[in-house]
Motif scaffolding. Structure first.
Motif, short mmCIF file in Angstrom:
data_model
loop_
_atom_site.label_atom_id
_atom_site.label_comp_id
_atom_site.label_asym_id
_atom_site.label_seq_id
_atom_site.Cartn_x
_atom_site.Cartn_y
_atom_site.Cartn_z
N GLY A 85 0.67 -1.23 -0.06
CA GLY A 85 0.03 0.04 0.03
C GLY A 85 0.80 1.28 0.01
N LEU A 86 0.10 2.34 -0.18
CA LEU A 86 0.85 3.83 -0.04
C LEU A 86 0.50 4.50 1.13
CD1 LEU A 86 0.93 4.15 -3.88
CD2 LEU A 86 2.79 3.68 -2.51
N ARG A 87 1.22 4.95 1.95
CA ARG A 87 0.51 5.88 2.80
C ARG A 87 1.17 7.41 2.54
NH1 ARG A 87 1.93 3.85 8.54
NH2 ARG A 87 -0.03 2.55 8.09
N PHE A 88 0.02 8.21 2.54
CA PHE A 88 0.26 9.63 2.20
C PHE A 88 0.30 10.27 3.34
CE2 PHE A 88 -1.45 7.93 -1.62
CZ PHE A 88 -0.81 8.25 -2.63
N SER A 89 1.69 10.99 3.49
CA SER A 89 1.85 11.55 4.87
C SER A 89 2.30 13.12 4.49
CB SER A 89 3.06 11.00 5.35
OG SER A 89 2.79 9.59 5.75
N LEU A 90 2.21 13.94 5.76
CA LEU A 90 2.63 15.27 5.58
C LEU A 90 4.05 15.37 6.49
CD1 LEU A 90 -0.63 17.25 5.97
CD2 LEU A 90 0.59 16.80 3.82
N GLU A 100 11.76 27.25 2.44
CA GLU A 100 11.20 28.15 3.26
C GLU A 100 10.31 27.31 4.38
OE1 GLU A 100 8.71 30.51 0.65
OE2 GLU A 100 10.16 30.80 -0.97
N GLY A 101 10.69 26.47 4.76
CA GLY A 101 10.14 25.71 6.11
C GLY A 101 8.61 25.27 5.61
N ASN A 102 8.50 24.83 4.34
CA ASN A 102 7.11 24.64 3.97
C ASN A 102 6.65 23.06 4.34
OD1 ASN A 102 4.58 25.04 2.88
ND2 ASN A 102 5.30 26.06 0.90
N ILE A 103 5.56 22.93 4.07
CA ILE A 103 5.02 21.48 4.30
C ILE A 103 5.22 20.67 3.23
CG2 ILE A 103 2.79 20.36 4.50
CD1 ILE A 103 1.58 22.61 6.35
N SER A 104 5.55 19.59 3.34
CA SER A 104 5.74 18.63 2.11
C SER A 104 4.99 17.13 2.20
CB SER A 104 7.11 18.03 2.35
OG SER A 104 7.27 17.06 1.22
N GLY A 105 4.24 16.92 1.22
CA GLY A 105 3.46 15.92 0.92
C GLY A 105 4.29 14.65 0.43
N PHE A 106 4.40 13.67 1.07
CA PHE A 106 5.11 12.38 0.64
C PHE A 106 4.52 11.26 0.68
CE2 PHE A 106 6.18 13.57 4.82
CZ PHE A 106 6.76 12.38 5.28
N ILE A 107 5.07 10.39 0.02
CA ILE A 107 4.45 9.03 -0.15
C ILE A 107 5.48 7.76 0.51
CG2 ILE A 107 3.33 7.15 -1.57
CD1 ILE A 107 2.94 9.38 -3.88
N MET A 108 4.75 7.12 1.31
CA MET A 108 5.51 6.18 2.13
C MET A 108 5.18 4.75 1.64
SD MET A 108 5.89 8.07 5.79
CE MET A 108 7.36 7.05 6.31
N PRO A 109 5.94 3.87 1.31
CA PRO A 109 5.51 2.58 0.92
C PRO A 109 5.17 1.67 2.25
CG PRO A 109 8.01 2.68 0.77
CD PRO A 109 7.38 3.99 1.31
N THR A 110 4.05 0.78 2.14
CA THR A 110 3.75 -0.08 3.29
C THR A 110 3.48 -1.51 2.81
OG1 THR A 110 1.39 0.30 3.06
CG2 THR A 110 2.71 1.88 4.52
N GLY A 111 3.70 -2.31 3.70
CA GLY A 111 3.34 -3.90 3.33
C GLY A 111 3.18 -4.59 4.36
N VAL A 112 2.99 -5.99 4.31
CA VAL A 112 3.13 -6.73 5.27
C VAL A 112 4.01 -7.88 4.95
CG1 VAL A 112 1.86 -8.86 6.37
CG2 VAL A 112 0.58 -6.60 5.87
N LYS A 113 5.13 -8.29 5.84
CA LYS A 113 6.05 -9.19 5.76
C LYS A 113 5.62 -10.50 5.68
CE LYS A 113 10.66 -9.87 5.67
NZ LYS A 113 11.59 -9.05 4.64
N ASP A 114 5.91 -11.04 4.40
CA ASP A 114 5.58 -12.37 4.29
C ASP A 114 6.04 -13.46 5.29
OD1 ASP A 114 3.95 -14.43 3.14
OD2 ASP A 114 4.97 -14.41 1.11
N VAL A 115 5.46 -13.93 6.11
CA VAL A 115 6.17 -15.06 6.72
C VAL A 115 5.69 -16.42 6.76
CG1 VAL A 115 6.49 -13.41 8.58
CG2 VAL A 115 4.47 -14.48 8.72
#
Length: 128
Positions: A68-73, A82-97
């Motif tokens: 999945g993708l987690r959209f974060s600030l 200029e100390g601004n806010i950034s939107g970025f995308i963090m990868p997520t998943g479930v470790k296959d065990v």
């Protein structure tokens, strides 16, 4: 023809949510910091497809599934953008065990270390 996903919202609903954000959160940020911050973040479809292809391969190589993708600030330091806010995308998943090690409870997606997040969008400035 592609089928419309169940989680789509109408343009009218999206504008209503955006307006509510502007009237509450943006207003509070401006009052607290004395300046306006970016409130919208844009990536081209091509950029997102390229990132998703990279992320899927890296996550697979590291043994992750249910991606999945987690959209974060976040916020830059004052001397960077200029100390601004950034939107970025963090990868997520479930470790296959292995099946033997699985618990009865479904695993929660986690941030995948070792797979870079995605940043540097075009920012929308309030008020738009």
């Amino acid at each position: 023809m592609a089928k419309k996903p169940k989680k789509c919202i109408t343009h009218k609903k999206a504008i209503k949510l955006q307006d509510k954000y502007a009237k509450t959160i943006e207003k509070t940020l401006k009052k607290e910091f004395g300046k306006e911050f970016a409130s919208q973040f844009w990536w081209s479809l091509e950029e997102l497809e390229e990132y998703i292809a990279y992320f899927k391969q890296e996550a697979k190589d590291k043994g992750y599934k249910d991606l999945g993708l987690r959209f974060s600030l976040g916020r830059y330091n004052d001397d960077d953008k200029e100390g601004n806010i950034s939107g970025f995308i963090m990868p997520t998943g479930v470790k296959d065990v292995p099946t033997v090690a699985k618990s009865a409870k479904a695993a929660e997606p986690e941030m995948i270390e070792g797979v870079d997040s995605y940043n540097d969008s075009s920012m929308g400035w309030p008020p738009n």
